[in-house]
Write a protein that holds these residues in place. Structure first.
Motif, PDB file in Angstrom:
ATOM      1  N   GLU A   1       0.786  -1.187  -0.022  1.00  0.00           N
ATOM      2  CA  GLU A   1       0.065  -0.024   0.015  1.00  0.00           C
ATOM      3  C   GLU A   1       0.907   1.109  -0.055  1.00  0.00           C
ATOM      4  OE1 GLU A   1      -3.109   0.410  -0.369  1.00  0.00           O
ATOM      5  OE2 GLU A   1      -3.486  -1.998  -0.633  1.00  0.00           O
ATOM      6  N   ARG A   2       2.097   1.103   0.723  1.00  0.00           N
ATOM      7  CA  ARG A   2       2.912   2.475   0.593  1.00  0.00           C
ATOM      8  C   ARG A   2       3.522   2.635  -0.699  1.00  0.00           C
ATOM      9  NH1 ARG A   2       6.638   5.197   4.217  1.00  0.00           N
ATOM     10  NH2 ARG A   2       7.040   6.744   2.982  1.00  0.00           N
ATOM     11  N   VAL A   3       3.846   1.354  -1.557  1.00  0.00           N
ATOM     12  CA  VAL A   3       4.272   1.617  -2.760  1.00  0.00           C
ATOM     13  C   VAL A   3       3.321   2.404  -3.455  1.00  0.00           C
ATOM     14  CG1 VAL A   3       5.060   0.456  -4.852  1.00  0.00           C
ATOM     15  CG2 VAL A   3       6.107  -0.270  -2.780  1.00  0.00           C
ATOM     16  N   LYS A   4       2.199   1.837  -3.465  1.00  0.00           N
ATOM     17  CA  LYS A   4       1.008   2.389  -4.472  1.00  0.00           C
ATOM     18  C   LYS A   4       0.547   4.067  -4.164  1.00  0.00           C
ATOM     19  CE  LYS A   4      -2.551  -0.363  -3.754  1.00  0.00           C
ATOM     20  NZ  LYS A   4      -3.516  -1.138  -4.003  1.00  0.00           N
ATOM     21  N   GLU A   5       0.940   4.325  -2.725  1.00  0.00           N
ATOM     22  CA  GLU A   5       0.667   5.565  -2.448  1.00  0.00           C
ATOM     23  C   GLU A   5       1.771   6.520  -2.874  1.00  0.00           C
ATOM     24  OE1 GLU A   5       0.456   8.081   1.837  1.00  0.00           O
ATOM     25  OE2 GLU A   5       0.521   5.904   1.890  1.00  0.00           O
ATOM     26  N   GLU A   6       2.922   6.001  -2.703  1.00  0.00           N
ATOM     27  CA  GLU A   6       3.905   6.827  -3.542  1.00  0.00           C
ATOM     28  C   GLU A   6       3.893   7.142  -4.759  1.00  0.00           C
ATOM     29  OE1 GLU A   6       5.808   8.727  -1.469  1.00  0.00           O
ATOM     30  OE2 GLU A   6       5.627   7.806   0.262  1.00  0.00           O
ATOM     31  N   LEU A   7       3.380   6.163  -5.808  1.00  0.00           N
ATOM     32  CA  LEU A   7       3.322   6.135  -7.031  1.00  0.00           C
ATOM     33  C   LEU A   7       2.233   7.242  -7.381  1.00  0.00           C
ATOM     34  CD1 LEU A   7       3.700   2.350  -8.236  1.00  0.00           C
ATOM     35  CD2 LEU A   7       5.323   4.308  -8.518  1.00  0.00           C
ATOM     36  N   ARG A   8       1.235   7.087  -6.551  1.00  0.00           N
ATOM     37  CA  ARG A   8      -0.071   8.056  -6.943  1.00  0.00           C
ATOM     38  C   ARG A   8       0.226   9.451  -6.539  1.00  0.00           C
ATOM     39  NH1 ARG A   8      -2.894   4.275  -3.565  1.00  0.00           N
ATOM     40  NH2 ARG A   8      -4.358   2.907  -4.956  1.00  0.00           N
ATOM     41  N   GLU A   9       1.296   9.566  -5.513  1.00  0.00           N
ATOM     42  CA  GLU A   9       1.749  11.049  -5.166  1.00  0.00           C
ATOM     43  C   GLU A   9       2.626  11.508  -6.433  1.00  0.00           C
ATOM     44  OE1 GLU A   9       3.025  10.982  -1.197  1.00  0.00           O
ATOM     45  OE2 GLU A   9       0.710  10.730  -0.531  1.00  0.00           O
ATOM     46  N   GLY A  10       3.161  10.709  -7.289  1.00  0.00           N
ATOM     47  CA  GLY A  10       3.999  11.266  -8.094  1.00  0.00           C
ATOM     48  C   GLY A  10       5.579  11.313  -7.601  1.00  0.00           C
ATOM     49  N   SER A  11       5.761  10.440  -6.545  1.00  0.00           N
ATOM     50  CA  SER A  11       7.173  10.089  -6.171  1.00  0.00           C
ATOM     51  C   SER A  11       8.109   9.125  -7.256  1.00  0.00           C
ATOM     52  CB  SER A  11       7.290   9.570  -4.803  1.00  0.00           C
ATOM     53  OG  SER A  11       6.616  10.565  -4.010  1.00  0.00           O
ATOM     54  N   SER A  12       9.217   9.408  -7.259  1.00  0.00           N
ATOM     55  CA  SER A  12      10.025   8.263  -7.768  1.00  0.00           C
ATOM     56  C   SER A  12      10.439   7.112  -6.950  1.00  0.00           C
ATOM     57  CB  SER A  12      11.151   9.007  -8.766  1.00  0.00           C
ATOM     58  OG  SER A  12      11.862   8.194  -9.597  1.00  0.00           O
ATOM     59  N   LEU A  13      10.217   6.020  -7.530  1.00  0.00           N
ATOM     60  CA  LEU A  13      10.722   4.694  -6.804  1.00  0.00           C
ATOM     61  C   LEU A  13      11.809   4.105  -7.693  1.00  0.00           C
ATOM     62  CD1 LEU A  13       7.249   3.147  -5.533  1.00  0.00           C
ATOM     63  CD2 LEU A  13       8.862   4.709  -4.367  1.00  0.00           C
ATOM     64  N   LEU A  14      13.246   3.948  -7.142  1.00  0.00           N
ATOM     65  CA  LEU A  14      14.296   3.299  -7.722  1.00  0.00           C
ATOM     66  C   LEU A  14      14.494   2.031  -7.010  1.00  0.00           C
ATOM     67  CD1 LEU A  14      17.125   5.644  -8.859  1.00  0.00           C
ATOM     68  CD2 LEU A  14      17.325   3.193  -8.297  1.00  0.00           C
ATOM     69  N   LEU A  15      14.498   1.047  -7.806  1.00  0.00           N
ATOM     70  CA  LEU A  15      14.663  -0.442  -7.313  1.00  0.00           C
ATOM     71  C   LEU A  15      16.391  -0.640  -7.544  1.00  0.00           C
ATOM     72  CD1 LEU A  15      11.953  -2.439  -8.672  1.00  0.00           C
ATOM     73  CD2 LEU A  15      12.170  -1.390  -6.468  1.00  0.00           C
ATOM     74  N   HIS A  16      16.943  -1.137  -6.563  1.00  0.00           N
ATOM     75  CA  HIS A  16      18.336  -1.511  -6.424  1.00  0.00           C
ATOM     76  C   HIS A  16      18.190  -3.429  -6.472  1.00  0.00           C
ATOM     77  CE1 HIS A  16      22.849  -2.182  -5.340  1.00  0.00           C
ATOM     78  NE2 HIS A  16      22.624  -2.470  -6.541  1.00  0.00           N
ATOM     79  N   PHE A  17      18.096  -4.032  -7.483  1.00  0.00           N
ATOM     80  CA  PHE A  17      17.762  -5.610  -7.385  1.00  0.00           C
ATOM     81  C   PHE A  17      18.537  -6.292  -8.652  1.00  0.00           C
ATOM     82  CE2 PHE A  17      15.108  -4.260 -10.741  1.00  0.00           C
ATOM     83  CZ  PHE A  17      14.311  -5.381 -11.131  1.00  0.00           C
ATOM     84  N   ARG A  18      19.153  -7.632  -8.014  1.00  0.00           N
ATOM     85  CA  ARG A  18      19.766  -8.285  -8.990  1.00  0.00           C
ATOM     86  C   ARG A  18      20.808  -7.530  -9.976  1.00  0.00           C
ATOM     87  NH1 ARG A  18      15.471 -12.830 -10.639  1.00  0.00           N
ATOM     88  NH2 ARG A  18      14.509 -13.243  -8.756  1.00  0.00           N
ATOM     89  N   ASN A  19      21.659  -6.726  -9.110  1.00  0.00           N
ATOM     90  CA  ASN A  19      22.718  -5.892  -9.653  1.00  0.00           C
ATOM     91  C   ASN A  19      22.336  -5.042 -10.802  1.00  0.00           C
ATOM     92  OD1 ASN A  19      25.636  -5.393  -9.881  1.00  0.00           O
ATOM     93  ND2 ASN A  19      26.048  -6.671 -11.540  1.00  0.00           N
TER      94      ASN A  19
END
Length: 356
Positions: free
Chosen positions: A273-291
């Motif tokens: 729910e926190r991930v969806k909330e941040e996406l709705r607010e226009g924040s940028s989510l950056l993943l660091h996974f699998r190098n």
């Protein structure tokens, strides 16, 4: 409708042999709400009969940057800043501009920075080369010769950001974002001086706050901690934090964002729910996974009618930066549990910098 269901394939759940607990993998659907035979998908897809919810980050779709080489730590930061600052100028054609000369010389043509490339245009944007220039300047001043050589692509090697970690990447968000917004202020001031009907003197761009007004996240594991430079006393238009991280890492993870092997389903629900909330607010989510560093462009979920399991997937990129695959959220949490380096980073506009 095509965008949500058929355009991007799903990535299959990859099982790690050294992880005995495989409960994070989705259950096999015996009904008609999920389909796994849809080419080229390797994971569950919502069928036409399924009822699903989707959250799309339009700023990220507008702001992402092409990755020219093995420089995901630069291209992803540029896209994140474009999303957070809503800098949607003309995209830099880096793949066409960055060309290899002769096979004997192994020389790469450098791309103009955003200040030079977008000079005189209606609006600029952060490009990959802006972030690489910052990394090069830092590595040169810090005496990190190997890192600088990798960034520059010396000795015929392909330019790479493989020696850039999460702490330096977060610092790049503040430094490059401040430089970009400062250039935009100067450009608007010059345009206002030339324009006879000057409005406000700054063309509607807000002044920059001090870093004290923004949230700068540091790492207890940061080996560069003793190398604090004047960039902390500069200006920062963005706020950064670690939204999700390993339960044993010493980094400062946002409250409720640590992932452990024995987490209850309620913790996973809250994080989703926190991930969806941040996406709705226009924040940028950056993943660091699998190098790899990549942005999150959208999130979708639906409930399997036969098993009752929730299918939760993130639209991201496992190669380069172009969105091309729906990645299982449970698989992402398993990767974060598996490694202390894998994290989900949040970059958003600083409250002191004004509304978006």
């Amino acid at each position: 409708k095509v965008f949500h269901r058929d355009f991007f394939p799903s990535m299959g759940n990859l099982i790690r042999e050294d992880m005995p607990d495989i409960s994070h993998h989705n259950c096999v659907c015996t009904g008609t709400c999920c389909r796994t035979d849809f080419f080229p998908s390797m994971g569950p897809e919502p069928s036409p009969m399924a009822t699903f919810d989707v959250v799309i980050s339009h700023p990220t779709l507008h702001g992402w940057e092409e990755q020219a080489h093995k420089t995901c730590a630069a291209a992803s930061v540029a896209g994140a800043l474009n999303c957070a600052l809503q800098a949607y100028g003309e995209p830099a054609t880096q793949l066409a501009s960055v060309q290899r000369a002769s096979s004997a010389g192994h020389v790469f043509q450098r791309v103009k920075s955003s200040g030079a490339a977008n000079e005189g245009s209606g609006g600029g944007r952060v490009i990959e080369q802006d972030v690489i220039d910052y990394y090069c300047k830092w590595s040169r001043e810090a005496g990190k010769i190997n890192c600088h050589a990798a960034l520059r692509g010396s000795c015929g090697l392909i330019p790479s950001t493989r020696k850039i970690g999460n702490p330096r990447l977060l610092r790049a968000c503040h430094a490059v974002g401040a430089t970009f917004l400062s250039n935009e202020l100067d450009r608007n001031r010059k345009s206002a001086e030339v324009n006879s009907n000057n409005i406000g003197g700054a063309g509607g761009v807000l002044s920059l706050p001090k870093v004290g007004g923004a949230r700068v996240v540091e790492s207890d594991d940061d080996e560069e901690e003793e190398e604090d430079t004047d960039e902390r006393e500069d200006v920062s238009p963005v706020e950064t934090l670690r939204l999700m991280g390993n339960w044993m890492c010493r980094d400062r993870i946002e409250e409720g964002g640590r992932c452990a092997p024995d987490d209850a389903s309620e913790i996973e629900d809250e994080q989703w729910e926190r991930v969806k909330e941040e996406l709705r607010e226009g924040s940028s989510l950056l993943l660091h996974f699998r190098n790899h560093y990549a942005l999150v462009f959208a999130a979708r979920e639906w409930q399997c009618e036969s098993t009752g399991a929730w299918r939760r997937q993130l639209l991201t990129a496992t190669q380069k930066q172009r969105p091309h695959v729906w990645f299982c959220f449970r698989q992402l949490r398993a990767d974060i549990v598996y490694s202390k380096v894998n994290q989900m980073l949040l970059i958003r506009r600083s409250l002191a910098c004004g509304p978006q």
